[in-house]
Write a protein that holds these residues in place. Sequence first.
Motif, mmCIF file in Angstrom:
data_model
loop_
_atom_site.group_PDB
_atom_site.id
_atom_site.type_symbol
_atom_site.label_atom_id
_atom_site.label_comp_id
_atom_site.label_asym_id
_atom_site.label_seq_id
_atom_site.Cartn_x
_atom_site.Cartn_y
_atom_site.Cartn_z
ATOM 1 N N ALA A 78 0.837 -1.200 0.000
ATOM 2 C CA ALA A 78 0.000 0.000 0.000
ATOM 3 C C ALA A 78 0.871 1.248 0.000
ATOM 4 C CB ALA A 78 -0.925 -0.001 1.216
ATOM 5 N N ALA A 79 1.953 1.221 0.757
ATOM 6 C CA ALA A 79 2.886 2.357 0.769
ATOM 7 C C ALA A 79 3.502 2.553 -0.608
ATOM 8 C CB ALA A 79 3.977 2.113 1.814
ATOM 9 N N GLU A 80 3.950 1.463 -1.235
ATOM 10 C CA GLU A 80 4.549 1.556 -2.558
ATOM 11 C C GLU A 80 3.553 2.101 -3.577
ATOM 12 O OE1 GLU A 80 6.228 -2.173 -3.694
ATOM 13 O OE2 GLU A 80 7.604 -2.261 -1.980
ATOM 14 N N ASP A 81 2.329 1.611 -3.522
ATOM 15 C CA ASP A 81 1.310 2.041 -4.483
ATOM 16 C C ASP A 81 1.018 3.529 -4.357
ATOM 17 O OD1 ASP A 81 -0.708 1.559 -6.499
ATOM 18 O OD2 ASP A 81 -2.196 1.748 -4.910
ATOM 19 N N VAL A 82 0.879 4.016 -3.138
ATOM 20 C CA VAL A 82 0.614 5.443 -2.939
ATOM 21 C C VAL A 82 1.775 6.291 -3.447
ATOM 22 C CG1 VAL A 82 0.428 7.237 -1.156
ATOM 23 C CG2 VAL A 82 -1.089 5.252 -1.107
ATOM 24 N N LEU A 83 2.998 5.853 -3.182
ATOM 25 C CA LEU A 83 4.147 6.611 -3.671
ATOM 26 C C LEU A 83 4.130 6.698 -5.195
ATOM 27 C CD1 LEU A 83 6.886 8.020 -3.311
ATOM 28 C CD2 LEU A 83 7.939 5.745 -3.380
ATOM 29 N N LEU A 84 3.946 5.563 -5.859
ATOM 30 C CA LEU A 84 3.975 5.558 -7.322
ATOM 31 C C LEU A 84 2.830 6.353 -7.910
ATOM 32 C CD1 LEU A 84 5.006 1.832 -7.947
ATOM 33 C CD2 LEU A 84 6.456 3.872 -8.140
ATOM 34 N N ARG A 85 1.639 6.218 -7.347
ATOM 35 C CA ARG A 85 0.488 6.951 -7.899
ATOM 36 C C ARG A 85 0.563 8.437 -7.606
ATOM 37 N NH1 ARG A 85 -4.690 5.419 -5.958
ATOM 38 N NH2 ARG A 85 -3.806 4.198 -4.240
ATOM 39 N N SER A 86 1.190 8.809 -6.491
ATOM 40 C CA SER A 86 1.285 10.230 -6.168
ATOM 41 C C SER A 86 2.350 10.938 -6.999
ATOM 42 C CB SER A 86 1.599 10.414 -4.673
ATOM 43 O OG SER A 86 2.906 9.950 -4.360
ATOM 44 N N TYR A 87 3.329 10.175 -7.498
ATOM 45 C CA TYR A 87 4.437 10.806 -8.209
ATOM 46 C C TYR A 87 4.348 10.646 -9.728
ATOM 47 C CZ TYR A 87 9.194 12.287 -9.276
ATOM 48 O OH TYR A 87 10.283 12.959 -9.775
ATOM 49 N N LEU A 88 3.843 9.503 -10.200
ATOM 50 C CA LEU A 88 3.852 9.201 -11.617
ATOM 51 C C LEU A 88 2.482 9.398 -12.252
ATOM 52 C CD1 LEU A 88 5.969 5.910 -11.538
ATOM 53 C CD2 LEU A 88 6.772 8.249 -11.980
ATOM 54 N N ALA A 89 2.484 9.413 -13.566
ATOM 55 C CA ALA A 89 1.265 9.495 -14.361
ATOM 56 C C ALA A 89 1.474 8.648 -15.604
ATOM 57 C CB ALA A 89 0.977 10.949 -14.744
ATOM 58 N N PRO A 90 0.405 8.348 -16.359
ATOM 59 C CA PRO A 90 0.584 7.588 -17.599
ATOM 60 C C PRO A 90 1.650 8.227 -18.489
ATOM 61 C CG PRO A 90 -1.736 7.724 -17.056
ATOM 62 C CD PRO A 90 -1.029 8.592 -16.057
ATOM 63 N N GLY A 91 2.554 7.387 -18.967
ATOM 64 C CA GLY A 91 3.669 7.870 -19.772
ATOM 65 C C GLY A 91 4.959 8.002 -18.996
ATOM 66 N N ALA A 92 4.874 8.018 -17.671
ATOM 67 C CA ALA A 92 6.068 8.085 -16.827
ATOM 68 C C ALA A 92 6.739 6.715 -16.763
ATOM 69 C CB ALA A 92 5.691 8.572 -15.430
ATOM 70 N N SER A 93 7.891 6.653 -16.099
ATOM 71 C CA SER A 93 8.703 5.436 -16.135
ATOM 72 C C SER A 93 9.176 5.003 -14.755
ATOM 73 C CB SER A 93 9.939 5.645 -17.020
ATOM 74 O OG SER A 93 9.571 5.971 -18.345
ATOM 75 N N ILE A 94 9.308 3.699 -14.588
ATOM 76 C CA ILE A 94 9.956 3.104 -13.422
ATOM 77 C C ILE A 94 11.116 2.261 -13.923
ATOM 78 C CG2 ILE A 94 9.695 1.650 -11.378
ATOM 79 C CD1 ILE A 94 6.632 2.004 -11.689
ATOM 80 N N VAL A 95 12.282 2.475 -13.351
ATOM 81 C CA VAL A 95 13.439 1.625 -13.609
ATOM 82 C C VAL A 95 13.763 0.924 -12.301
ATOM 83 C CG1 VAL A 95 15.877 1.540 -14.260
ATOM 84 C CG2 VAL A 95 14.326 3.136 -15.415
ATOM 85 N N MET A 96 13.687 -0.403 -12.305
ATOM 86 C CA MET A 96 13.936 -1.139 -11.075
ATOM 87 C C MET A 96 14.875 -2.310 -11.322
ATOM 88 S SD MET A 96 10.365 -3.248 -10.314
ATOM 89 C CE MET A 96 9.636 -1.783 -9.614
ATOM 90 N N GLY A 97 15.429 -2.843 -10.240
ATOM 91 C CA GLY A 97 16.348 -3.955 -10.336
ATOM 92 C C GLY A 97 15.680 -5.207 -10.869
ATOM 93 N N ASN A 98 16.484 -6.075 -11.476
ATOM 94 C CA ASN A 98 15.939 -7.305 -12.062
ATOM 95 C C ASN A 98 15.798 -8.430 -11.046
ATOM 96 O OD1 ASN A 98 18.606 -8.002 -11.690
ATOM 97 N ND2 ASN A 98 19.064 -8.327 -13.859
ATOM 98 N N ASP A 99 15.846 -8.090 -9.751
ATOM 99 C CA ASP A 99 15.628 -9.106 -8.719
ATOM 100 C C ASP A 99 14.928 -8.496 -7.507
ATOM 101 O OD1 ASP A 99 17.764 -7.548 -8.003
ATOM 102 O OD2 ASP A 99 18.918 -9.166 -7.109
ATOM 103 N N VAL A 100 14.049 -7.530 -7.740
ATOM 104 C CA VAL A 100 13.311 -6.929 -6.630
ATOM 105 C C VAL A 100 12.308 -7.934 -6.079
ATOM 106 C CG1 VAL A 100 13.557 -4.575 -7.508
ATOM 107 C CG2 VAL A 100 11.541 -5.926 -8.138
#
Length: 409
Positions: A78-100
């Motif tokens: 829930a914390a992760e979801d709120v952070l991503l939705r509060s900061y990003l919008a359609p067209g934005a990007s997430i770059v994350m590790g390949n073993d999260v």
Amino acid sequence: MAEFPTRAIHSGQAPDATTGAVVPPLYLTSTYIQDGIGGMRNGYEYSRSANPTRDSLQELLADLDGGRAAFSFASGLAAEDVLLRSYLAPGASIVMGNDVYGGTYRLASKVHVPWGVRLSTVEMSDLDAVRAALAQTRSGSSTRSGSSTRSGSSTGTGGSTDAAAAAKTVLWIETPTNPLMKIVDIAALAEIGHAAGALVVVDNTFASPYLQQPLSLGADVVVYSTTKYLGGHSDVVGGALVVQDEQVAADVQFLQNSAGAVSGPLDAWLTVRGIKTLAVRMERHSANAQRVAEALVGHPAVERVYYPGLPEHPGHDIAQRQMRSFGGMLSVALAGGPAAARSFAESTEIFALAESLGGVESLIGYPSEMTHASVKGTELAVPENVVRLSVGIEDAGDLVADVEQALTR
């Protein structure tokens, strides 16, 4: 400033003003009397928006990580979801590790990608690869994991234009990683991320704020599943964000209240109780895990031990530099393959076969079919001969004897 163990016990925990109770009361209330219409008492009107018990936890978390503000949620996701939705919008990007963590990848790929956010995975220990992945987000192209072209509008939580919000990027770091215990250089990645204009987020769940301080190393946001080491007793589910930037904090606070996935007062109270012993627990978790890891190295049934406290572990030197100690998590690859891994996971007597981690009791799990089942068949799939151990604070000799007997079954 007082040292960490002192602040963990006292920050945000002033004795009750009415009775002098050393432990602040648990505010099990949904609403508050108002002094006339719109006349809130000390900022309280409804417990979704604010609750004194949750506020005390948030003040404590912000202090321990050195952040501007902290926010407590009903779960880590829930914390992760709120952070991503509060900061990003359609067209934005997430770059994350390949073993999260598999749940984090599932959230990003199955919830945020269909919304229109682009997702790329990269080997975070390869700094040049991270630079290249971030450069691709600026050029508007996607890398792996599938991008969505679904259109949509900005949530508008921070007043940004759709175009500006869509141009944003989150660099998502996890160290140590779950379950292969990869270590990455937070300071170096923060510098690379900021150079690319990205918000740098660190999932610090495995280390806890006692062992690692990502904000001091340049991160913008720290994420926790407080269910794990912060709560520490396997009796509460929760999550938290610790934020440095004022605008990010304001946007998170808006969505925390608007979406409502807050931690309840009892959950917050239990988490505060757990944090009071965090320092001493993490010392014992780390010492016990080191003993178990060293006992498993060279065992004929073991192909590899993943633990940053071992000198031969990739990233050991980085961990020495950015962590106080090496933590209570380790993983083991069994030489006999998946069948041996399953047998090991089901043969321990003190280590309980269960999901989750970070409690005072030792737990064992088979990630491929348990915590990381959601990423089977993807780049993030966990090898089927790997078993994950959450080393508790029991007697170290008993724990070593338990894993050794399980390997002989």
